[in-house]
Write a protein that holds these residues in place. Structure first.
Motif, short mmCIF file in Angstrom:
data_model
loop_
_atom_site.label_atom_id
_atom_site.label_comp_id
_atom_site.label_asym_id
_atom_site.label_seq_id
_atom_site.Cartn_x
_atom_site.Cartn_y
_atom_site.Cartn_z
N ASP A 44 0.85 -1.20 0.00
CA ASP A 44 0.00 0.00 0.00
C ASP A 44 0.89 1.25 0.00
O ASP A 44 2.10 1.17 -0.24
N LEU A 45 0.30 2.42 0.27
CA LEU A 45 1.04 3.67 0.13
C LEU A 45 1.72 4.13 1.42
O LEU A 45 2.16 5.27 1.50
N GLN A 49 3.84 7.55 1.90
CA GLN A 49 3.34 8.59 2.80
C GLN A 49 4.40 8.98 3.83
O GLN A 49 4.49 10.15 4.22
N HIS A 70 0.32 1.35 8.37
CA HIS A 70 -0.48 1.12 7.17
C HIS A 70 -0.86 2.46 6.58
O HIS A 70 -0.65 3.50 7.19
N GLN A 71 -1.37 2.39 5.37
CA GLN A 71 -1.71 3.60 4.64
C GLN A 71 -2.79 4.39 5.36
O GLN A 71 -3.80 3.83 5.78
N GLY A 72 -2.54 5.68 5.51
CA GLY A 72 -3.57 6.55 6.09
C GLY A 72 -3.94 7.59 5.06
O GLY A 72 -4.18 7.26 3.91
N TYR A 73 -3.98 8.85 5.47
CA TYR A 73 -4.26 9.95 4.54
C TYR A 73 -3.20 11.00 4.85
O TYR A 73 -3.11 11.52 5.94
N GLY A 74 -2.31 11.26 3.93
CA GLY A 74 -1.24 12.24 4.16
C GLY A 74 -0.07 11.63 4.90
O GLY A 74 0.99 11.36 4.34
N ILE A 77 -0.32 5.83 9.10
CA ILE A 77 -0.68 5.37 10.44
C ILE A 77 0.54 4.59 10.96
O ILE A 77 1.10 3.75 10.24
#
Lengths: 483, 135
Positions: A44-45, A49, A70-74, A77
């Motif tokens: 994932d990203l 990030q 794991h991928q969060g937003y911006g 996490i």
């Protein structure tokens, strides 16, 4: 895209992406992970990030990423980033919408064997005394004036009202109240959302869980905490509800303009930030602290509800139904702390998003009883899997800005989880394994299924192997309440 | 592909919604409908209610975030969900007359509408954007 070849291996549990990886990185990224967890994270990203987070102005040391990443937003996490005071930046998105989302752990001397016949009733009572669900009301609604007091006093506001004890506050990060909170920095809209939601669990990945202490690894630390094998404990996982979500939303929107004003260039608009000593930065810090204090009180009120539930169901049936506080700790927060960076002590703002403060023995701010053990670090698993109690170490102070992991970490997307798992089947499976489940939403339950998360034991192996935490006890769930 | 629509995209921790439409007004409407669907919002038939919204923002992405955040706030505070959208929108302002009714159930909560990789893009068909919601 980041590939395995871009990492420099430091040890079996530690990896680095140097600043040469991308021209706009200001500091390297340091990951705590086994090779398996590292390879899984490339799906994932989350790593991209973390590299984006490494572009924030005023960063010192490394951007740290925990094994439950794991991928969060911006900001990913499981991320930790420290910016130098006074003019390094503060970034609301690097703390998260659920400001001071965290975990509280309560211990007991209730033997599982004695409580077993009453566990179903206990799950029902917890569901009753601790309101949960989407937009949940019915907790401990407050007036405008009371909310202003809550913003400043945090969990201590509950003392006079019989909702908290002196030990509860002493065994809460910062005593349950950050100084410098200012309700004037909070919008009317945030207050409108916050007033009716105090004392509620909410939905999503938030939960209340009754566990049994399955195994003790550090008898000395466990004794100090009051954790004994075979006895029940209770975990509460939630945050600042709509109050914190709105504060973060307000400032992420306002900071879109601030970054232009301060000439800050970022690879993702969710990372917007402002210098800590700017008017915008100061306002956000004051509002963020108000939300943090709201969250400390929120978990305090839920703990009071849980105590009522235990009394209602277990009084007269077990010898002692009291729940004592072990610790309450945030995992989404920005904190001013002193750390040693490149051999020099400096004041920094540590952004932790899905990462737990993990202060080692002798660190300032710990209650007397935890000064020699190190601070309790609470790591909930996913429903149906183990949770862990750890303590911070000298290693966490030296290498991760006094931080460690916060959970198992998601691995399956919510859309996949919904496709692959049915909420009613999951509930039946958990019940068969002796885990009593009360859930407000079956689709919501499916999204939070254990299969959607990494193996928490692998995460714990990493942080203890890397030396940024030490094992104290492993907990096994027997009842779960989800909104 | 239909000229307007939305679909859920894979995201590890949160929800991602891809939305497309010929213009900004359509994009806002589809984003709202997609958001309600992700949340599992169910609507009663009546009583019907109307709301008028005027929102200004510096760019299309901020306009989208503000518009959806406003709908979430109305849903949380008034339990009101909209199914009729009369929208006039440019790149920095939206005027909307919305019609709806009280919701009867919400399965899942959205904490916030994020700016993560948010970029309203022009396509040969009109506009397209992927929105990540924090849940």
């Amino acid at each position: 895209m980041v590939a395995l070849k871009d990492f420099r291996k430091i040890s079996d549990y530690e990896w680095e992406i140097p600043t040469s990886f991308r021209h706009d990185m200001r500091v390297p990224v340091r990951l705590f992970a086994t090779r398996d967890l590292l390879e899984a994270s490339l799906d994932d990203l989350s790593i991209e990030q973390a590299v984006n987070a490494a572009t924030l102005p005023g960063l010192v040391g490394h951007v740290i990423v925990m094994p439950d990443m794991h991928q969060g937003y911006g900001f990913p996490i499981g991320g930790v980033a420290a910016t130098a005071l006074p003019d390094g930046v503060i970034s609301p998105g690097a703390i998260g919408y659920d400001i001071n989302c965290g975990v509280r752990l309560l211990g007991s001397s209730i033997e599982l064997e004695a409580a077993e016949p009453f566990l179903s009733d206990l799950a029902t009572a917890l569901d009753h005394y601790c309101p949960s669900g989407v937009g949940s009301h019915g907790g401990y609604p407050v007036t405008d004036a009371e909310l202003d007091q809550v913003c400043r006093q945090g969990a201590a506001w509950g003392m006079k009202r019989g909702l908290a004890t002196e030990q509860d506050l002493r065994r809460t990060e910062e005593g349950g109240a950050l100084s410098g909170a200012d309700p004037a920095a909070v919008s009317a809209r945030a207050k409108a959302r916050g007033r009716p939601q105090l004392g509620t669990l909410g939905a999503g990945n938030h939960f209340i869980e009754v566990d049994v202490v399955e195994q003790v690894f550090d008898a000395g630390a466990a004794q100090v905490m009051g954790l004994q094998e075979g006895m029940l404990t209770l975990q509460i996982h939630c945050g600042s509800r709509g109050f914190g979500h709105q504060i973060c939303s307000d400032y992420v929107a306002q900071f879109q303009e601030a970054v232009r004003r301060y000439g800050i260039k970022l690879p993702d608009r969710e990372l917007v930030c402002a210098p800590m000593d700017s008017p915008e930065g100061k306002a956000y810090i004051a509002a963020m602290r108000a939300a943090a204090n709201y969250a400390f009180l929120n978990r305090q009120i839920l703990a009071h509800g849980a105590r009522q539930a235990f009394e209602a169901v277990l009084a007269g049936k077990v010898r002692n139904w009291h729940l004592h506080q072990i610790y309450d700790i945030a995992h989404n927060m920005g904190k001013e702390e002193t750390h040693t960076v490149d051999g020099r002590q400096m004041r920094v703002c540590v952004h932790r998003k899905g990462a737990t403060r993990a202060f080692g023995p002798g660190a300032p701010g710990l209650p007397e009883e935890y000064r020699s053990t190190g601070q309790p670090v609470l790591v909930p698993g996913s429903m149906g899997t183990a949770s862990w109690v750890l303590v911070g170490t000298e290693g966490s102070m030296e290498r991760s800005f006094g931080s460690s992991c916060h959970g198992a970490g998601r691995v399956l997307s919510r859309s996949q989880a919904k496709k692959e798992i049915r909420g009613d089947e999951l509930r039946r499976t958990l019940e068969k394994r002796g885990i009593h489940v009360r859930a407000g939403s079956l689709p919501g339950l499916a999204e939070e299924a254990p299969q959607a998360y990494k193996d928490v034991d692998e995460v714990i192996k990493t942080v203890t192997g890397a030396g940024i935490a030490r094992k104290v006890a492993r907990l096994r769930p027997v009842a779960v309440i989800k909104g | 592909m239909e000229p307007t629509g939305f679909e859920e995209h894979r995201h590890t921790a949160d929800w991602a919604l891809r939305v497309w439409a010929p213009d900004m007004a359509g994009l806002l409407e589809q984003a709202a409908r997609g958001m309600y669907l992700l949340m599992g919002v169910e609507r009663r038939d009546e009583p019907r209610a109307e709301r008028e919204l005027e929102i200004s923002a510096p760019d299309p992405e901020s306009l989208l975030v503000s518009f959806l955040s406003e709908l979430l706030f109305i849903l949380e505070q008034e339990y009101l969900v909209f199914d009729s959208f009369d929208i006039e929108a440019g790149t920095s302002h939206v005027s909307a007359r919305l019609g709806g009714a009280p919701c009867s159930a919400i399965a899942k909560e959205i904490k916030a509408v994020t700016y993560h990789k948010l970029n309203v893009q022009e396509t040969s068909q009109g506009l397209e954007v992927t929105i990540v919601f924090d849940v």
